[in-house]
Write a protein that holds these residues in place. Structure first.
Motif, PDB file in Angstrom:
ATOM      1  N   MET A   1       0.847  -1.195   0.000  1.00 18.71           N
ATOM      2  CA  MET A   1       0.000   0.000   0.000  1.00 18.71           C
ATOM      3  C   MET A   1       0.888   1.254   0.000  1.00 18.71           C
ATOM      4  O   MET A   1       1.845   1.360   0.773  1.00 18.71           O
ATOM      5  CB  MET A   1      -0.900   0.006   1.245  1.00 18.71           C
ATOM      6  CG  MET A   1      -1.838   1.203   1.320  1.00 18.71           C
ATOM      7  SD  MET A   1      -2.818   1.203   2.842  1.00 18.71           S
ATOM      8  CE  MET A   1      -3.762  -0.302   2.632  1.00 18.71           C
ATOM      9  N   GLU A   2       0.582   2.194  -0.870  1.00 15.70           N
ATOM     10  CA  GLU A   2       1.351   3.428  -0.959  1.00 15.70           C
ATOM     11  C   GLU A   2       1.179   4.254   0.309  1.00 15.70           C
ATOM     12  O   GLU A   2       0.077   4.383   0.847  1.00 15.70           O
ATOM     13  CB  GLU A   2       0.883   4.233  -2.169  1.00 15.70           C
ATOM     14  CG  GLU A   2       1.689   5.505  -2.403  1.00 15.70           C
ATOM     15  CD  GLU A   2       1.175   6.287  -3.595  1.00 15.70           C
ATOM     16  OE1 GLU A   2       1.669   7.395  -3.840  1.00 15.70           O
ATOM     17  OE2 GLU A   2       0.259   5.773  -4.276  1.00 15.70           O
ATOM     18  N   THR A   3       2.279   4.820   0.824  1.00 17.07           N
ATOM     19  CA  THR A   3       2.250   5.618   2.045  1.00 17.07           C
ATOM     20  C   THR A   3       2.707   7.036   1.730  1.00 17.07           C
ATOM     21  O   THR A   3       3.710   7.249   1.052  1.00 17.07           O
ATOM     22  CB  THR A   3       3.168   5.019   3.123  1.00 17.07           C
ATOM     23  OG1 THR A   3       2.733   3.700   3.427  1.00 17.07           O
ATOM     24  CG2 THR A   3       3.127   5.858   4.385  1.00 17.07           C
ATOM     25  N   GLU A   4       1.974   8.038   2.260  1.00 20.91           N
ATOM     26  CA  GLU A   4       2.347   9.437   2.079  1.00 20.91           C
ATOM     27  C   GLU A   4       2.745  10.013   3.425  1.00 20.91           C
ATOM     28  O   GLU A   4       2.026   9.862   4.421  1.00 20.91           O
ATOM     29  CB  GLU A   4       1.194  10.234   1.472  1.00 20.91           C
ATOM     30  CG  GLU A   4       1.584  11.673   1.161  1.00 20.91           C
ATOM     31  CD  GLU A   4       0.564  12.365   0.264  1.00 20.91           C
ATOM     32  OE1 GLU A   4       0.779  13.543  -0.079  1.00 20.91           O
ATOM     33  OE2 GLU A   4      -0.441  11.715  -0.104  1.00 20.91           O
ATOM     34  N   LEU A   5       3.891  10.693   3.471  1.00 16.59           N
ATOM     35  CA  LEU A   5       4.395  11.287   4.701  1.00 16.59           C
ATOM     36  C   LEU A   5       3.834  12.695   4.850  1.00 16.59           C
ATOM     37  O   LEU A   5       3.943  13.524   3.949  1.00 16.59           O
ATOM     38  CB  LEU A   5       5.923  11.328   4.683  1.00 16.59           C
ATOM     39  CG  LEU A   5       6.604  11.914   5.932  1.00 16.59           C
ATOM     40  CD1 LEU A   5       6.342  11.014   7.143  1.00 16.59           C
ATOM     41  CD2 LEU A   5       8.096  12.079   5.690  1.00 16.59           C
ATOM     42  N   ILE A   6       3.255  12.977   6.015  1.00 19.34           N
ATOM     43  CA  ILE A   6       2.669  14.289   6.304  1.00 19.34           C
ATOM     44  C   ILE A   6       3.365  14.871   7.526  1.00 19.34           C
ATOM     45  O   ILE A   6       3.402  14.240   8.591  1.00 19.34           O
ATOM     46  CB  ILE A   6       1.151  14.193   6.577  1.00 19.34           C
ATOM     47  CG1 ILE A   6       0.440  13.475   5.430  1.00 19.34           C
ATOM     48  CG2 ILE A   6       0.571  15.583   6.821  1.00 19.34           C
ATOM     49  CD1 ILE A   6       0.523  14.182   4.114  1.00 19.34           C
ATOM     50  N   GLU A   7       3.906  16.050   7.387  1.00 21.29           N
ATOM     51  CA  GLU A   7       4.549  16.721   8.517  1.00 21.29           C
ATOM     52  C   GLU A   7       3.524  17.584   9.248  1.00 21.29           C
ATOM     53  O   GLU A   7       2.985  18.522   8.680  1.00 21.29           O
ATOM     54  CB  GLU A   7       5.716  17.578   8.021  1.00 21.29           C
ATOM     55  CG  GLU A   7       6.845  16.766   7.406  1.00 21.29           C
ATOM     56  CD  GLU A   7       7.981  17.625   6.897  1.00 21.29           C
ATOM     57  OE1 GLU A   7       7.786  18.840   6.708  1.00 21.29           O
ATOM     58  OE2 GLU A   7       9.083  17.078   6.673  1.00 21.29           O
ATOM     59  N   ALA A   8       3.256  17.232  10.509  1.00 17.16           N
ATOM     60  CA  ALA A   8       2.279  17.973  11.320  1.00 17.16           C
ATOM     61  C   ALA A   8       2.959  19.133  12.038  1.00 17.16           C
ATOM     62  O   ALA A   8       2.664  19.421  13.203  1.00 17.16           O
ATOM     63  CB  ALA A   8       1.618  17.037  12.321  1.00 17.16           C
ATOM     64  N   TYR A   9       3.852  19.791  11.351  1.00 18.31           N
ATOM     65  CA  TYR A   9       4.574  20.928  11.914  1.00 18.31           C
ATOM     66  C   TYR A   9       5.139  21.725  10.752  1.00 18.31           C
ATOM     67  O   TYR A   9       5.146  21.275   9.598  1.00 18.31           O
ATOM     68  CB  TYR A   9       5.714  20.453  12.825  1.00 18.31           C
ATOM     69  CG  TYR A   9       6.815  19.717  12.096  1.00 18.31           C
ATOM     70  CD1 TYR A   9       7.974  20.379  11.667  1.00 18.31           C
ATOM     71  CD2 TYR A   9       6.699  18.360  11.787  1.00 18.31           C
ATOM     72  CE1 TYR A   9       8.963  19.713  10.959  1.00 18.31           C
ATOM     73  CE2 TYR A   9       7.691  17.685  11.076  1.00 18.31           C
ATOM     74  CZ  TYR A   9       8.820  18.372  10.668  1.00 18.31           C
ATOM     75  OH  TYR A   9       9.795  17.719   9.970  1.00 18.31           O
ATOM     76  N   TYR A  10       5.628  22.925  11.052  1.00 16.88           N
ATOM     77  CA  TYR A  10       6.318  23.718  10.044  1.00 16.88           C
ATOM     78  C   TYR A  10       7.370  24.560  10.740  1.00 16.88           C
ATOM     79  O   TYR A  10       7.077  25.241  11.736  1.00 16.88           O
ATOM     80  CB  TYR A  10       5.351  24.639   9.287  1.00 16.88           C
ATOM     81  CG  TYR A  10       6.038  25.386   8.158  1.00 16.88           C
ATOM     82  CD1 TYR A  10       6.090  24.846   6.886  1.00 16.88           C
ATOM     83  CD2 TYR A  10       6.668  26.609   8.394  1.00 16.88           C
ATOM     84  CE1 TYR A  10       6.754  25.507   5.848  1.00 16.88           C
ATOM     85  CE2 TYR A  10       7.330  27.269   7.372  1.00 16.88           C
ATOM     86  CZ  TYR A  10       7.369  26.715   6.107  1.00 16.88           C
ATOM     87  OH  TYR A  10       8.032  27.363   5.096  1.00 16.88           O
ATOM     88  N   VAL A  11       8.584  24.527  10.252  1.00 15.45           N
ATOM     89  CA  VAL A  11       9.665  25.363  10.773  1.00 15.45           C
ATOM     90  C   VAL A  11      10.412  25.969   9.586  1.00 15.45           C
ATOM     91  O   VAL A  11      10.334  25.457   8.459  1.00 15.45           O
ATOM     92  CB  VAL A  11      10.658  24.550  11.644  1.00 15.45           C
ATOM     93  CG1 VAL A  11       9.982  24.060  12.921  1.00 15.45           C
ATOM     94  CG2 VAL A  11      11.252  23.379  10.865  1.00 15.45           C
ATOM     95  N   PRO A  12      11.135  27.067   9.801  1.00 13.86           N
ATOM     96  CA  PRO A  12      11.914  27.662   8.710  1.00 13.86           C
ATOM     97  C   PRO A  12      12.916  26.670   8.130  1.00 13.86           C
ATOM     98  O   PRO A  12      13.359  25.735   8.815  1.00 13.86           O
ATOM     99  CB  PRO A  12      12.628  28.839   9.391  1.00 13.86           C
ATOM    100  CG  PRO A  12      11.783  29.173  10.576  1.00 13.86           C
ATOM    101  CD  PRO A  12      11.204  27.876  11.037  1.00 13.86           C
ATOM    102  N   GLU A  13      13.282  26.896   6.893  1.00 13.91           N
ATOM    103  CA  GLU A  13      14.172  25.992   6.185  1.00 13.91           C
ATOM    104  C   GLU A  13      15.516  25.833   6.892  1.00 13.91           C
ATOM    105  O   GLU A  13      16.155  24.772   6.815  1.00 13.91           O
ATOM    106  CB  GLU A  13      14.398  26.531   4.752  1.00 13.91           C
ATOM    107  CG  GLU A  13      15.118  25.580   3.832  1.00 13.91           C
ATOM    108  CD  GLU A  13      14.315  24.327   3.515  1.00 13.91           C
ATOM    109  OE1 GLU A  13      14.941  23.276   3.239  1.00 13.91           O
ATOM    110  OE2 GLU A  13      13.070  24.408   3.544  1.00 13.91           O
ATOM    111  N   SER A  14      15.936  26.870   7.615  1.00 10.92           N
ATOM    112  CA  SER A  14      17.243  26.824   8.274  1.00 10.92           C
ATOM    113  C   SER A  14      17.266  25.910   9.500  1.00 10.92           C
ATOM    114  O   SER A  14      18.339  25.553   9.992  1.00 10.92           O
ATOM    115  CB  SER A  14      17.659  28.239   8.704  1.00 10.92           C
ATOM    116  OG  SER A  14      16.714  28.772   9.634  1.00 10.92           O
ATOM    117  N   ILE A  15      16.103  25.515   9.997  1.00  8.39           N
ATOM    118  CA  ILE A  15      16.013  24.693  11.207  1.00  8.39           C
ATOM    119  C   ILE A  15      16.000  23.215  10.816  1.00  8.39           C
ATOM    120  O   ILE A  15      15.202  22.792   9.972  1.00  8.39           O
ATOM    121  CB  ILE A  15      14.746  25.030  12.018  1.00  8.39           C
ATOM    122  CG1 ILE A  15      14.759  26.499  12.448  1.00  8.39           C
ATOM    123  CG2 ILE A  15      14.636  24.121  13.238  1.00  8.39           C
ATOM    124  CD1 ILE A  15      15.885  26.887  13.361  1.00  8.39           C
TER     125      ILE A  15
END
Length: 485
Positions: A1-15
């Protein structure tokens, strides 16, 4: 079964975060892996420093109109039903919250429309005579000049009971050019993080002035670091949560708090005629059922006037039937054991009263706690255990109901009205004096419009700091002009 990764957060690219936990969710044959960061106070400090630098270098240099345009571009993405992140939200938010999928899809679509460019411009105009005051000094009618400065940093602490509320607060901060940390609840951490990904597609530098971070409520080290970081704090949640954050917030910082509130509806006899009765019931049942009454805008009490074509008791019976039909179409979310017990106790208490007096009646779903209507022949005021549980009070005249609100003034929120136009302002004056801060039509109670005065206050104006250049200073400096006559 295909799996999609979801990030339940957001931080600046530098972090670069390194520690995570994952949770698997399967929806209609598709598997999603939701990724949560494991955070420390040091992470909050590092992220906060990056956000401040990004704000200074970019966000603070934008005009308000430029910020509005970029928000609108992100919102336009969400107005496309085939947009990838919207489809993820439509699938995952019901799975995480338990809310009906069609309800989430429809309400999310309606909600996103409130942040289009034209609505944001109305919102700004509602609070500032000239929104450019957020960009530069503007002339005052009384003479002199003024400029409004938003806080450099805002810590937003969100509850997770109603999807989307977080966006209102985050967008409000963007309009003030404030860097932000948004602390989300594990009960709904997804929509803010997904929206920031949309904003990143439009303008990564703008998105990188905001971080979305889920952590367990009451984690002292994280809460304290975030409160200390924010020049302003905005908190949504229970009165207990609000009180705890208030104790942690220094007195010199701006604090906006949105705690427990109760809303109600009023049905005049003129809305109980044969041609209006059915529509009134349908719209009221929707107000009660959307997000299972978790919003402070949902009615917990309904006051029904005597002498209509149907009696208040018949109205309560009709509302029960309408809630039953609505539940079949859009079932209520599953409850915790504590929530189910609260509803059962609510029913038992009033069932006992109904045995003692015909002035009380209980109408409820069979074999479950899907919906509950308690009819009272004598008017009063009380909250409900939510999750589609409501009081219906019979009254002789709606204008007399405010007498029951005296001890509840600080808890009153919205009132849904179904009355003839001639009664609108008399009722609004009476109820406004009693503590109500918003009136809406039945069927629109959960859909506050841009620019509404949340809990009776301003939104942007509560957060800005005004700087004045006095008229005499302007004139007095003229003598230093080398070309002055």
């Amino acid at each position: 079964m295909e799996t999609e990764l979801i990030e339940a957060y957001y931080v600046p690219e530098s972090i670069k975060l390194t520690d995570f936990r994952q949770e698997s969710i399967q929806v209609k044959g598709r598997k999603y892996t939701v990724k949560y960061p494991e955070l420390t106070a040091e992470h909050i400090e590092e992220i906060g420093a990056s956000l401040q630098a990004n704000r200074k270098d970019y966000l603070a240099q934008l005009t308000t109109n430029e910020v509005v345009d970029k928000i609108d571009q992100a919102i336009q993405l969400w107005l496309n039903p085939n947009y990838r992140l919207r489809r993820i939200a439509d699938a995952l938010i019901p799975a995480v919250t338990g809310y009906d999928q069609d309800m989430v899809r429809l309400e999310l679509k309606r909600y996103m429309r409130t942040f289009r460019k034209k609505e944001l411009l109305r919102f700004l105009d509602e609070e500032f005579d000239q929104p450019a005051i957020l960009d530069d000094f503007r002339p005052r009618k009384s003479g002199g000049m003024s400029r409004a400065y938003g806080p450099n940093t805002i810590f937003h602490l969100f509850s997770g009971n109603v999807p989307g509320v977080q966006l209102w607060s985050l967008i409000m901060g963007l309009l003030l050019k404030s860097a932000a940390i948004g602390k989300t609840s594990y009960s709904e951490p997804l929509l803010p993080a997904l929206f920031l990904q949309s904003l990143k597609e439009v303008d990564e530098r703008l998105a990188d002035a905001i971080a979305i971070l889920p952590w367990k409520g009451g984690t002292e080290s994280l809460d304290n670091m975030a409160v200390n970081w924010g020049e302003a704090v905005i908190v949504y949640g229970s009165n207990k949560t609000v009180a705890e954050i208030r104790k942690k917030t220094p007195i010199h910082k701006k604090l906006l708090s949105y705690g427990h509130k109760i809303s109600f509806a009023m049905i005049g006899k003129e809305a109980l005629t044969a041609d209006h009765y059915s529509d009134t019931l349908h719209k009221l049942a929707e107000d009660i059922s959307i997000y299972d009454q978790q919003s402070c805008l949902s009615p917990q009490c309904v006051y029904v006037e005597q002498d209509g074509v149907v009696s208040p008791k018949q109205f309560a019976q009709g509302l029960a039937a309408e809630l039953s039909r609505y539940h079949k179409k859009r079932p209520r979310a599953k409850l915790t054991g504590e929530e189910a017990m609260s509803i059962q106790n609510f029913r038992n208490e009033h069932s006992l009263k109904s045995l003692q007096s015909q002035k009380t009646a209980v109408y409820s779903s069979k074999d479950d706690t899907a919906w509950t209507v308690i009819y009272h022949e004598e008017p009063s005021f009380s909250g409900s255990p939510l999750n589609r549980s409501v009081h219906v009070y019979a009254v002789d005249r709606l204008e007399e109901v405010a007498d029951h609100f005296q001890q509840w003034e600080s808890y009153l929120q919205s009132c849904g009205l179904a009355v003839e136009p001639a009664r609108l302002f008399s009722l609004a004056n009476i109820l406004g004096a009693a503590g109500v801060n918003r009136f809406s039509p039945i069927g629109e109670m959960n859909r506050a419009k841009p620019g509404w005065h949340h809990d009776g206050g301003f939104n942007l104006m509560e957060l800005v700091r005004m700087v004045d250049l006095e008229r005499d200073l302007e004139y007095g400096l003229e003598k230093y002009d080398s070309d002055v006559e």
